[in-house]
Scaffold this active site. Structure first.
Site, PDB file in Angstrom:
ATOM      1  CD  GLU A   1      -2.361   1.412   2.746  1.00 49.44           C
ATOM      2  OE1 GLU A   1      -2.651   2.399   2.975  1.00 49.44           O
ATOM      3  OE2 GLU A   1      -2.875   0.315   3.334  1.00 49.44           O
TER       4      GLU A   1
ATOM      5  NE  ARG B   1      -0.361   8.605   5.193  1.00 49.87           N
ATOM      6  CZ  ARG B   1      -0.349   8.211   6.236  1.00 49.87           C
ATOM      7  NH1 ARG B   1       0.935   8.481   7.061  1.00 49.87           N
ATOM      8  NH2 ARG B   1      -1.148   7.446   6.826  1.00 49.87           N
TER       9      ARG B   1
ATOM     10  CB  THR C   1      -3.754   8.545   2.025  1.00 49.89           C
ATOM     11  OG1 THR C   1      -2.746   7.989   2.591  1.00 49.89           O
ATOM     12  CG2 THR C   1      -3.991   9.921   2.776  1.00 49.89           C
TER      13      THR C   1
ATOM     14  CE  LYS D   1      -6.037   2.009   6.925  1.00 43.26           C
ATOM     15  NZ  LYS D   1      -5.031   2.953   6.025  1.00 43.26           N
TER      16      LYS D   1
END
Length: 206
Positions: free
Chosen positions: A40, A44, A68, A128
């Protein structure tokens, strides 16, 4: 490709922040060779989407996804980068609509029973659980699992090599997300052998 198959590929999903593009390919190889099959990459940093492409080229057998994913811009960037899957820290109506309009497997984030129920009503079976430790950890997941047993989680946030087995022992956990195998100093030193060793240690967690 289903999100279930991706999450079942290894017991730990490394949550990766790429600061230097030149690290993308060797880091992906080190993690994959250490047994971590799904990576993953968090969106960011400005180079994250570009890093996804490089990692996919470096390790075509791995599942390289984005994390994100919080709005249309990050969703579209993931699609453009060729992400194999997407992960969001939470959820809103916009993301649910976008996820349903795409074939890319999507793992939405939830931290409360209400969020879990909302996502379940939209057909999501894998979520998640974030931020795992701050949101109540294994005790919270056990509590959610009693009334909502049909949902399976990938807890992420504050999990360590020591606590990962506690999560993986739960019936409603398929894998965990973590960063402990991504030692910043080792990455800075480009010690890919050491990263691979940490990845192998993580991949053997049961």
């Amino acid at each position: 490709m289903s999100i279930e198959k991706i999450l079942a590929s290894a017991s730990v999903v490394p949550v990766v922040v790429i600061d230097n593009l030149e690290d993308a390919a060797p880091l992906a190889k080190a993690l994959y060779n250490g047994g971590l099959k799904a990576l993953e990459i968090t969106l960011r940093t400005p180079i994250a989407a570009q890093a996804v492409k490089l990692m996919k080229e470096a390790v075509p057998q791995a599942y390289v996804g984005t994390g994100t994913v919080i709005d249309k811009a990050s969703f579209d960037a993931s699609v453009e980068a060729g992400a194999d899957f997407m992960v969001s820290p939470g959820v809103n109506e916009e993301l649910i609509t976008l996820a349903k309009s795409s074939d890319i497997p999507f793992l939405p984030g939830a931290a409360t029973p209400s969020e879990v129920m909302t996502l379940a009503s939209h057909g999501f079976k894998f979520l998640k659980f974030f931020p795992a430790e701050a949101a109540g950890g294994t005790a919270m997941l056990k509590s959610i699992g009693a009334p909502i047993p049909q949902i399976t989680f990938c807890p992420t946030g504050g999990i360590t090599l020591a606590t990962a087995p506690d999560y993986l022992a739960l019936n409603n956990v398929i894998c965990v997300g973590g960063t402990w195998m991504l030692d910043k100093q080792l990455i800075q030193n480009k010690d890919w052998q050491a990263i691979e060793a940490l990845a192998r240690q993580a991949s053997e967690v049961k």
